[in-house]
Write an enzyme that holds these catalytic residues in place. Structure first.
Site, PDB file in Angstrom:
ATOM      1  N   LYS A 177       0.833  -1.209   0.000  1.00 38.74           N
ATOM      2  CA  LYS A 177       0.000   0.000   0.000  1.00 38.74           C
ATOM      3  C   LYS A 177       0.866   1.257   0.000  1.00 38.74           C
ATOM      4  O   LYS A 177       0.541   2.252  -0.666  1.00 38.74           O
ATOM      5  CB  LYS A 177      -0.913   0.008   1.217  1.00 38.74           C
ATOM      6  CG  LYS A 177      -1.745   1.278   1.350  1.00 38.74           C
ATOM      7  CD  LYS A 177      -2.697   1.236   2.527  1.00 38.74           C
ATOM      8  CE  LYS A 177      -3.492   2.534   2.641  1.00 38.74           C
ATOM      9  NZ  LYS A 177      -4.496   2.491   3.719  1.00 38.74           N
ATOM     10  N   HIS A 216      -7.078 -31.286 -34.367  1.00 32.46           N
ATOM     11  CA  HIS A 216      -8.052 -30.222 -34.147  1.00 32.46           C
ATOM     12  C   HIS A 216      -9.038 -30.571 -33.038  1.00 32.46           C
ATOM     13  O   HIS A 216     -10.251 -30.449 -33.196  1.00 32.46           O
ATOM     14  CB  HIS A 216      -8.785 -29.882 -35.441  1.00 32.46           C
ATOM     15  CG  HIS A 216      -7.894 -29.267 -36.481  1.00 32.46           C
ATOM     16  ND1 HIS A 216      -7.276 -28.037 -36.318  1.00 32.46           N
ATOM     17  CD2 HIS A 216      -7.479 -29.730 -37.697  1.00 32.46           C
ATOM     18  CE1 HIS A 216      -6.544 -27.767 -37.376  1.00 32.46           C
ATOM     19  NE2 HIS A 216      -6.641 -28.786 -38.226  1.00 32.46           N
TER      20      HIS A 216
END
Length: 524
Positions: free
Chosen positions: A135, A279
């Site tokens: 922070k 695929h």
């Protein structure tokens, strides 16, 4: 003003060298328990946290750094007002916070670990230190990853002996703050997932009421499915890699998709199995006591589509098997084991093929985690979540022969093989098999009869005497008529259509065996 670094870590990799460097730059190092002992033993000048707080560690170490002397020093802005307030209370600033957390994720994954042992690995002070320092990144440097020690030290040393946290550019401090927040977010997510799982255990609805999944980017891919799309591989935070690439080009987005399907299929079978994927769709699946024969059968299921495919194998890969594969162009080859000779052969003769070793123990362990037990897909505005389709042939006792004609043991075995294969083919799925190898696969058609026609066309003459598996029920008898026309002699399907009686009657009329499983395997 004195420079001060607070160091409290579980992972002590590289710690001594880093702190020696900080001490050499004039930082006073303040530390806790085990970290203090490690540094003191290595001869690094270090001060106990208790000397700052004038309060000992209590509750077996549960409370060490939760004190204004620590968090005031971290959270104070370097403004006259805040600095004056610190001075009023005889406190000093802390410029660097070096912290990583208790091994919660690793503890949860241990076999036989108790709930009490897991709870003790929920870090409180460390998370608070990281959040406070992150922070106040404008004034405080927070370091949570040992991999960053060398870079941080280099930036500080470049600033000379008087360098403090400000020697690290603000943009870098901000980046380290982001890393710290991600670190704590991942940690909190792991705790909430574990606690949610323990509360939901045994309930009929085991899906959590809230999901907080966190994953880390482990590789940026060249692109996604297509070159105009960006792509990357993420792994659940804290999870080990399930595969190790030992040779070949880097994996693509589509390779990884196909790899996931291919290896899931070979793990369905205990017999030697080979799967050929193209695929995201199986074009050949076969089992045989001889793994080379299994490969040949899987390849022959659709030799045209096998070009440029991915092959997964659930047995050790030998030079003989590599030679059987021969000159076939492969994108990926994966197994849990290779002989040294096979790896050398592949490195020399299939340099472009991506060769992967599957870590079966890691895969099994990951499937037991909260993340591994969920199937997640993105949709507009959110996620679709379900449990995996883990039903196989273990419920054969519930299967029912509904035709007048009864299956032979050979037909029963073939139908079981076909049924397992059908769950990995996209709906509407139709799989034709001879023995325990596919000969024709129909997939992704909007109606089931078209999938039957597609599978029969691919099988050609091999459809004569074949067995058919359908992932869901036949809504009409026309699919059965097409199957019989192609030469199918037995069908396994879930049943459950309002026209089941018509379908069964057609099977009896055409002399087919028909088995109902009572469950379906849609895969969209």
């Amino acid at each position: 003003m004195a420079k001060r670094a607070l160091v409290s870590v579980h992972n002590k990799e590289g710690l001594v060298e880093f702190c020696q460097g900080l001490a050499g730059l004039g930082f006073e190092i303040v530390s806790t328990g085990g970290t203090h002992a490690t540094l003191e033993k290595a001869g690094v000048p270090v001060v106990q946290v208790a000397q700052l707080t004038s309060f000992p560690e209590i509750l077996g170490g549960r409370v060490k750094t939760l004190h204004p002397a620590i968090h005031g020093g971290i959270l104070a802005k370097r403004t006259p007002e805040h600095l004056e307030e610190l001075k009023k209370h005889n406190l000093a600033t802390i410029d660097i916070v070096v912290c990583n957390l208790y091994p919660f994720q690793e503890t949860v994954r241990k076999e036989g670990v108790t709930e009490g042992e897991i709870v003790e690995q929920i870090d409180i002070g460390g998370v608070t230190l990281l959040r406070a320092a992150a922070k106040n990144f404008e004034s405080v440097l927070v370091v949570c990853d040992p991999a960053d020690y060398a870079g941080v030290l280099a930036k500080l040393q470049a600033g000379g002996s008087g360098a403090d946290a400000g020697a690290v550019p603000t943009v870098d401090r901000k980046r380290f703050a982001l890393k710290a927040f991600r670190h704590t977010a991942t940690y909190d997510s792991a705790i909430s997932q574990w606690l949610s799982g323990s509360l939901e255990e045994g309930k009929s609805d085991s899906l959590p009421g809230q999901i907080a999944l966190t994953a880390e980017k482990v590789e940026t891919l060249r692109y996604g499915e297509n070159p105009h799309q960006q792509g990357a591989l993420y792994r659940w935070s804290g999870a080990d890699a399930p595969f190790e690439q030992v040779s070949g080009k880097e994996l693509s987005y589509n390779n990884i998709l196909d790899l996931d399907v291919a290896y899931a299929i070979v793990q369905e079978y205990s017999d030697p199995c080979v799967v050929v994927i193209k695929h995201n769709t199986p074009c050949g699946i076969a089992t045989d006591p001889n793994i080379i024969t299994a490969y040949q059968k899987a390849f022959e299921s659709d030799p045209v589509s096998a070009f440029g495919s991915i092959i997964a194998i659930n047995r050790e890969i030998t030079v003989e098997l590599c030679e059987a594969i021969g000159k076939l162009f492969l994108e990926v080859l994966v197994s849990h084991a290779y002989t040294p000779e096979a790896l050398e052969w592949l490195a020399n003769k299939k340099k472009n093929c991506r060769v992967l070793i599957a870590k079966n123990d890691v895969i099994r362990r990951q499937r037991a985690t909260q993340e591994g037990s969920l199937v997640v897909r993105s949709v507009f505005g959110g996620l679709l979540v379900q449990t995996p389709d883990d039903k196989g042939t273990e419920v054969k006792s519930q299967w029912k022969v509904v035709s007048k004609k009864q299956p032979t043991p050979e037909i029963e075995a073939g139908l079981a093989f076909a049924w397992l294969a059908s769950k990995h083919v996209k709906s509407n799925a139709i799989v034709l098999v001879q023995g325990t190898s596919t000969v024709g696969i129909g997939t992704g058609q909007p109606n089931r009869v078209d999938s039957v026609v597609q599978a029969a066309k691919r099988a050609g003459d091999k459809a004569q005497g074949s067995l058919l598996a359908s992932d869901a029920f036949f809504p009409f008898a026309d699919g059965i008529e097409e199957a019989a026309k192609a030469g199918v002699i037995a069908v396994i399907q879930p049943g459950g259509s309002i026209r089941d009686e018509d379908v069964i009657a057609k099977a009896d009329e055409l002399g087919l065996v028909m088995v109902f499983t009572g469950e379906r395997h849609f895969k969209h």
